[in-house]
Design an enzyme around this catalytic site. Structure first.
Site, PDB file in Angstrom:
ATOM      1  N   ASP A 137      -4.362  -5.387  -4.370  1.00 44.23           N
ATOM      2  CA  ASP A 137      -3.709  -4.135  -4.797  1.00 44.23           C
ATOM      3  C   ASP A 137      -2.226  -4.288  -5.157  1.00 44.23           C
ATOM      4  OD1 ASP A 137      -6.129  -2.947  -4.281  1.00 44.23           O
ATOM      5  OD2 ASP A 137      -5.405  -1.584  -2.755  1.00 44.23           O
ATOM      6  N   ASP A 170       0.807  -1.228   0.000  1.00 48.64           N
ATOM      7  CA  ASP A 170       0.000   0.000   0.000  1.00 48.64           C
ATOM      8  C   ASP A 170       0.841   1.281   0.000  1.00 48.64           C
ATOM      9  OD1 ASP A 170      -2.574   1.163  -0.104  1.00 48.64           O
ATOM     10  OD2 ASP A 170      -2.493   1.623   2.023  1.00 48.64           O
TER      11      ASP A 170
END
EC number: 3.2.1.-
Length: 415
Positions: free
Chosen positions: A159, A121
């Site tokens: 992600d 992230d």
């Protein structure tokens, strides 16, 4: 357009049978009195919910709001994923083994999410992950040992491919050249880390592995497909879409179909840049597919869809109100989506799953303001993964399909 992630919660069992069996036969059928055992669904594993969900339900009950309390308990009991992150190899091996064994005893199939890749992230809301490839390989190997020959659905690193190190903000580095070199090196490592994880888990005899592909409002098909290829999707069952996001079922199904078709096209020597994307007119894209990629689900990559919070679709921020509206971060007015099931009616969509744990915050959303309050909600949002009562209640109230019971038939307080 990032997605924030929940922190790890230890899982204990609750079960819920949903739908009819898929062609993948992901788990032994668990028939109820109203089901035909020959067509009963794969039962999906329900880990113990965040304790804060039950505390909130008890508070609502005490406040004479039984329907909302019942809806919150129903949400908590619904099968959802277990996120694995931040542990030593021994710890994650033991936890994973406990989950799959408990699921097997209950004739259910767990959904496990790996979320520990180095540089996770971009060091933002859901920052974390292991230090390097060596640590990560050992950790993934321990997860694989924990699963063993048990059944499991495994989502690999939400992600991680949609937000590679090269996409991260550069910060205030003094030497731009050195920074760019480091980003290129870290991005190459990211692809190798994910591909290695997919290969390790994909070798397990009864695990179905899905590498994350983001959501339809993020990367276009021709952008995400090369990333999936570099991330080892060839060794996976397929990919996941909409993890922790809010795209509609219709948009997700079309996005998944286009990605699967483009992967098949690239596998035969075509270029991803030629593939239709979700931005094309539907009729034009369908003509291209009919011409270039015969629809053969048994020879194409499948996908799973996160329907945990997409019952009302995505949030449209007020025009011009925010410098960065963060439409992915605790958006207001959202609802629970379709219940988890392996019977989706779509030959490419293996399951609708609650991958994101509904009710847990996406992070302290500021929407480009100085904060500290979320200007859309007027409160300081909890950190990523922490229970967010206001949002949890919204999800229950606005669930589509509804999850709150009718007023004239309220269930008991049982957990």
């Amino acid at each position: 357009m990032r997605n924030a992630r929940p922190i790890l919660l230890t899982a204990l069992p609750l079960t819920l049978t949903t739908g009819l069996a898929s062609a993948l036969l992901l788990g032994a059928p668990h028939a109820t009195a109203t089901e035909d055992p020959a067509t009963a669904a794969t039962s999906l594993y329900a880990p113990e919910a965040n304790p804060a969900a039950y505390r909130q339900a008890d508070e609502l009950e005490s406040a004479k709001r039984p329907r909302e309390a019942a809806g919150l308990r129903a949400m908590a009991r619904t099968p959802h994923a277990v996120w694995l992150a931040g542990q030593t190899p021994d710890e994650v091996r033991n936890e994973t083994r406990g989950i799959v064994r408990d699921a097997a005893r209950r004739k259910t199939t767990p959904t496990l999410v790996l979320y520990n890749v180095p540089g996770r992230d971009c060091s933002l809301y859901s920052a974390g992950g292991l230090r390097d490839t060596t640590e990560y390989r050992a950790w993934v190997g321990a997860v694989a040992e924990g699963i063993g020959d048990s059944r499991a659905l495994v989502v690999v690193e939400p992600d991680a491919l949609a937000l590679v190190p090269a996409d991260c903000p550069s910060g205030e580095a003094k030497d731009a050249k050195d920074t760019e070199t480091a980003r290129v090196t870290a991005t190459a490592a990211r692809y190798a880390q994910v591909a290695d994880a997919v290969a390790t888990l994909g070798a397990l005899p009864r695990a179905k592995v899905y590498v994350d592909a983001g959501h339809p409002a993020w990367h276009t098909v021709d952008s995400i497909v090369p990333r999936l290829v570099k991330g080892g999707v060839a060794r996976a069952t397929g990919f996941s879409v909409n993890v922790s996001n809010y795209s509609t079922d219709h948009a997700n199904a079309w996005y998944g179909r286009l990605i699967s078709s483009c992967l098949a096209y690239v596998d035969k020597g075509g270029k991803a840049s030629a593939c239709p994307t979700q931005k094309w007119k539907r009729a034009d894209a369908q003509r291209w597919l009919d011409r270039h990629v015969p629809f053969a689900p048994d020879r194409m990559k499948h996908f799973v869809t996160d329907t945990s919070r997409n019952g009302q679709g995505p949030w449209t921020p007020p025009a011009g109100k925010y410098r960065d509206a963060q439409d992915w971060c605790n958006p207001p007015g959202r609802g629970l989506g379709a219940r988890p099931t392996t019977r989706t009616g779509d030959p490419l969509n293996d399951a609708n799953l609650w991958i994101k744990t509904p009710g847990e915050s996406d992070g302290e959303c500021l929407r480009g303001t100085e904060g500290p309050k979320d200007p859309e909600r007027g409160v300081i949002d909890p950190k990523a993964g922490v229970w967010f009562p206001d949002q949890a209640l919204e999800l229950v109230r606005l669930a589509n399909p509804a999850i709150m019971p009718a007023e004239n038939r309220l269930p008991g307080r049982g957990r």
